[in-house]
Design an enzyme around this catalytic site. Structure first.
Site, short mmCIF file in Angstrom:
data_model
loop_
_atom_site.label_atom_id
_atom_site.label_comp_id
_atom_site.label_asym_id
_atom_site.label_seq_id
_atom_site.Cartn_x
_atom_site.Cartn_y
_atom_site.Cartn_z
N SER A 12 31.04 34.04 28.01
CA SER A 12 31.45 33.88 29.41
C SER A 12 31.70 32.44 29.81
CB SER A 12 30.37 34.47 30.32
OG SER A 12 29.17 33.71 30.21
N GLY A 13 31.06 31.51 29.10
CA GLY A 13 31.07 30.12 29.53
C GLY A 13 29.73 29.71 30.11
N VAL A 15 25.23 29.80 29.69
CA VAL A 15 24.27 29.46 28.64
C VAL A 15 23.79 30.69 27.87
CG1 VAL A 15 22.27 29.57 30.21
CG2 VAL A 15 22.15 28.17 28.14
N CYS A 98 31.30 47.32 36.33
CA CYS A 98 31.97 46.34 35.47
C CYS A 98 31.45 46.44 34.04
CB CYS A 98 31.76 44.94 36.02
SG CYS A 98 32.51 43.65 35.01
N CYS A 194 30.45 40.20 40.52
CA CYS A 194 30.77 40.10 39.10
C CYS A 194 32.17 39.57 38.87
CB CYS A 194 30.62 41.48 38.46
SG CYS A 194 30.97 41.54 36.70
#
Length: 361
Positions: A12-13, A15, A98, A194
């Site tokens: 996702s980008g 952590v 989602c 989301c």
């Protein structure tokens, strides 16, 4: 699965997904990553920044990175449902849908087309193989557990999924990221809707639903103000009501205790625990039994009606109309028509988690 078989991590980008890729790589798996773009940037969304962070993580870990745009299926399968629920005055949770339609369906299918045998995500959850079945278990970190948002997954989806950080605590995840010099090690956790992120909710929603102002009334029918649109509010809400001084009323805060959808009226009371906010049972529709079989009823378990709520003891039964009824041992405050999650009494997951519309009885 054999470690020489491909696992694709949803990167996702953030952590959590970065450490998921790190853990799998360190364990000897063949790992590739994929970044999903599921919302077109509108000034608030940070998708471009997230992709750059994902790219830097992959460069550091020396892992391939794929990119795919699922914005159309997200809007068709998830966001349109979110808007429909808002129009009906309900309190939808788009993260649940989602996960079902995008992360564990569209992404899973795309990963399989790339040759993956399994996918992995940064969810704080665990799975347990039990013969031919797969259980969904809570994370060891109760403060970050996300099994609540995975309640609508099925056996096929879970069987093809890994949750590499389900046995880790958040502080350990950040330490692993920092020790490996990952750019996301101190990145703030994402919140908000989301894939859409943190936005001024009313302004955002007003772009898609025309607000219709209406009356705010007390439980005895006295008009004390106007609301901006009934879908902006939820049961038990205190903030944002805009109620000033009311004649012959105390200075105590007001709470939303009922939403009269047909009349477009918001009913409020100066009582955090007003009787209209409390129920001991509810009816659940559109049930998803994760193990794909119904346990012997009545079934004792625990349930929660919102993410941050502690587990509540309850019993699931079937009424004379063949509807599933959840009877709580103690009264529950502000049950809203939304999604319900049930689990076993501890964290051992009996595979009877369910998701559906909770209708107050």
């Amino acid at each position: 699965m054999a470690k020489n078989e491909l696992v694709i991590v949803a990167l996702s980008g953030g952590v959590d997904s970065a450490v998921s890729a790190l853990v799998l790589k360190n364990a000897g798996y063949q790992v590739e990553c994929l970044h999903m773009s599921n919302w077109e940037d509108d000034g608030y969304c940070e998708s471009a920044k997230d992709f750059q962070d994902a790219r830097q993580v992959c460069q550091k870990l020396k892992l391939p990175l794929h990119r795919v745009n699922f914005s159309n299926p997200y809007k068709e399968k998830v966001f349109s449902n979110f808007l429909d629920e808002c129009r009906l005055g309900r309190t939808p949770n788009p993260d649940v849908l989602c996960n079902k339609e995008i992360k564990f369906k569209a992404f899973l299918k795309h990963a399989e087309n790339l040759g993956a045998k399994k996918i992995a995500t940064g969810h704080y959850a665990r799975i347990n193989s039990m013969g031919n079945s797969t259980q969904l278990l809570k994370s060891v970190d109760n403060n970050k557990d996300q099994s609540y948002f995975l309640c609508c997954l099925n056996q096929s989806q879970l069987h093809k999924t890994l949750f590499p950080i389900g046995n880790l605590y958040k502080n350990d995840v950040r330490k692993l990221a920092k020790d490996s010099d990952l750019v996301t090690h101190n990145k703030k956790d994402s919140t908000g809707i989301c894939f859409i992120g943190e936005q001024p909710f009313r302004n955002f929603l007003s772009n898609f639903i025309q607000p219709q102002r209406g009356l705010i009334k007390t439980v005895d029918g006295k008009t004390i103000g106007e609301h901006d649109g009934i879908f902006f509010y939820t049961l038990g809400q205190r903030q944002g009501l805009g109620i000033g001084g009311v004649k012959n009323a105390t200075d105590a805060p007001w709470y939303v205790v009922k939403k009269e959808i047909d009349n477009n009226e918001l009913i409020v009371a100066q009582d955090h625990d007003h009787p209209l906010l409390h129920n001991k049972n509810l009816t659940v529709l559109d049930i998803n039994w994760i193990l794909e079989e119904i346990p012997e009823l009545p079934f004792k378990c625990t349930a929660k009606c919102r993410y941050r709520q502690s587990d509540q003891n309850c019993t699931i039964e079937i009424d004379k109309n063949n509807q599933f009824i959840v009877n709580f041992e103690s009264s529950q405050r502000a049950i809203t028509p939304c999604l319900l999650y049930t689990s076993d009494a501890a964290d051992e997951g009996l595979g009877v988690d369910l998701g559906g519309r909770s209708i107050i009885k």
